[in-house]
Design a protein around this motif. Structure first.
Motif, PDB file in Angstrom:
ATOM      1  N   GLY A 223      -3.417   1.271   3.514  1.00  0.00           N
ATOM      2  CA  GLY A 223      -4.393   2.066   2.758  1.00  0.00           C
ATOM      3  C   GLY A 223      -3.571   2.975   1.595  1.00  0.00           C
ATOM      4  O   GLY A 223      -2.211   2.965   1.495  1.00  0.00           O
ATOM      5  N   PHE A 224      -4.218   3.661   0.956  1.00  0.00           N
ATOM      6  CA  PHE A 224      -3.785   4.885  -0.042  1.00  0.00           C
ATOM      7  C   PHE A 224      -4.441   6.016   0.150  1.00  0.00           C
ATOM      8  O   PHE A 224      -5.595   6.271   0.836  1.00  0.00           O
ATOM      9  N   TRP A 225      -3.678   7.201   0.081  1.00  0.00           N
ATOM     10  CA  TRP A 225      -4.167   8.500   0.305  1.00  0.00           C
ATOM     11  C   TRP A 225      -5.215   8.749  -1.064  1.00  0.00           C
ATOM     12  O   TRP A 225      -4.940   8.068  -2.162  1.00  0.00           O
ATOM     13  N   SER A 226      -6.077   9.658  -0.838  1.00  0.00           N
ATOM     14  CA  SER A 226      -6.740  10.345  -1.739  1.00  0.00           C
ATOM     15  C   SER A 226      -5.831  11.122  -2.913  1.00  0.00           C
ATOM     16  O   SER A 226      -4.695  11.324  -2.520  1.00  0.00           O
ATOM     17  N   ARG A 227      -6.674  11.570  -3.939  1.00  0.00           N
ATOM     18  CA  ARG A 227      -5.947  12.203  -5.007  1.00  0.00           C
ATOM     19  C   ARG A 227      -5.286  13.696  -4.416  1.00  0.00           C
ATOM     20  O   ARG A 227      -4.457  13.997  -5.095  1.00  0.00           O
TER      21      ARG A 227
ATOM     22  N   PRO B 238       0.757  -1.193  -0.025  1.00  0.00           N
ATOM     23  CA  PRO B 238       0.014   0.048   0.235  1.00  0.00           C
ATOM     24  C   PRO B 238       0.865   1.336   0.030  1.00  0.00           C
ATOM     25  O   PRO B 238       2.247   1.214  -0.023  1.00  0.00           O
ATOM     26  N   GLU B 239       0.047   2.559   0.245  1.00  0.00           N
ATOM     27  CA  GLU B 239       0.943   3.598   0.212  1.00  0.00           C
ATOM     28  C   GLU B 239       1.363   4.006   1.771  1.00  0.00           C
ATOM     29  O   GLU B 239       2.080   4.753   1.882  1.00  0.00           O
ATOM     30  N   TRP B 240       0.621   3.457   2.554  1.00  0.00           N
ATOM     31  CA  TRP B 240       1.084   3.583   4.013  1.00  0.00           C
ATOM     32  C   TRP B 240       0.484   2.412   4.787  1.00  0.00           C
ATOM     33  O   TRP B 240      -0.431   1.520   4.429  1.00  0.00           O
ATOM     34  N   ILE B 241       1.505   2.069   5.814  1.00  0.00           N
ATOM     35  CA  ILE B 241       1.048   0.537   6.477  1.00  0.00           C
ATOM     36  C   ILE B 241       1.561   0.927   7.954  1.00  0.00           C
ATOM     37  O   ILE B 241       2.505   1.430   8.149  1.00  0.00           O
TER      38      ILE B 241
END
Length: 259
Positions: free
Chosen positions: A243-247, A222-225
């Motif tokens: 998860g992943f951050w938004s745009r 993911p983009e953060w863990i």
């Protein structure tokens, strides 16, 4: 298309649609910024309406492993230590804390060179603030939260969706959305633009973070863990959030999970 460009599609992995008829936009789908290359005018979608805005580059997004795609050498930033602002935990004095950071970064640099052929430059936060390594367009790996690493304090924007709770110049906890983490042994890895931040409460947490570092570009991540101490015997069962951050770089509830 007929002089129009969707800026977000400059980032690999994004899908958007644009229908144009005689240089006029008829229909858009999943677009946030448009650029008319004929008149050099930029538009931004705000509450389903298009408004003229200043030119801007799309925000970089993607998994943690994208830090490996920005070319060599990578810059690894560690706390300078030796002064009062750098106390990480009560059980460590300055010398042992500095040595631990150096051992961690040396191991990471060795692995990057051995498995991926990537060179690394290890610098202190004081040196990084003077040289601004992010300006060379390559990736930057930052060890330590903004409390400990002064480069992280400057580089990480104040509106970032991870909030750090500090007391006596050390990290007491951090919060993602409505979930607070404060247990010893917990590790946090997250991306923001071309920076990968690696944070932990203690030495055990940094060991878990180093084991989770992706040494292959094709590894799903993911983009953060957030990794807890149970990861030692439960493997992925010890993950406390990912998860992943938004745009726009905010917390994305649809693309994130918290235990």
């Amino acid at each position: 298309m007929n002089g129009w460009k969707i800026q977000e599609t400059a980032i690999p992995g994004r899908l958007a649609k644009l229908q144009v008829s005689q240089y006029r936009v008829v229909k858009t789908s999943n677009d946030l910024h448009l650029n008319s290359q004929v008149a050099d005018v930029w538009f931004e979608r705000v509450q389903d309406k298009w408004k003229v805005c200043s030119s801007r580059e799309p925000r970089l997004t993607g998994p943690i492993s994208r830090i490996l795609t920005y070319g060599s050498p990578l810059t690894i930033v560690i706390p300078a230590l030796g002064v009062s602002h750098s106390r990480l935990a009560d059980q460590y004095d300055t010398a042992s804390t500095a040595a631990r950071y150096l051992r961690l970064t040396n191991r990471l640099a060795f692995n990057l060179s051995t498995y991926l052929g990537l060179d690394s430059n290890i610098v202190t936060d004081e040196e990084a603030l003077s040289a601004q390594p992010a300006d060379n367009g390559r990736g930057v790996i930052v060890f330590g939260c903004p409390v400990v690493n002064r480069y992280a304090t400057v580089a990480l924007r104040s509106s970032f969706p991870i909030h750090f709770n500090c007391r006596n110049e050390r990290m007491e906890s951090f919060r993602i959305n409505h979930r607070t983490f404060d247990e010893k042994g917990t590790a946090l890895l997250f991306m923001d633009q071309k920076h990968l931040y690696i944070c932990a409460f203690d030495a055990n947490g940094y060991e878990r973070a180093l084991r989770a570092f992706p040494l292959r570009t094709g590894t799903p991540n993911p983009e953060w863990i957030v990794i807890g101490k149970d990861a030692d015997f439960l493997s992925t069962g010890g993950i406390l959030g990912a998860g992943f951050w938004s745009r726009t770089g905010e917390y994305n509830d649809a693309m994130s999970w918290l235990a």
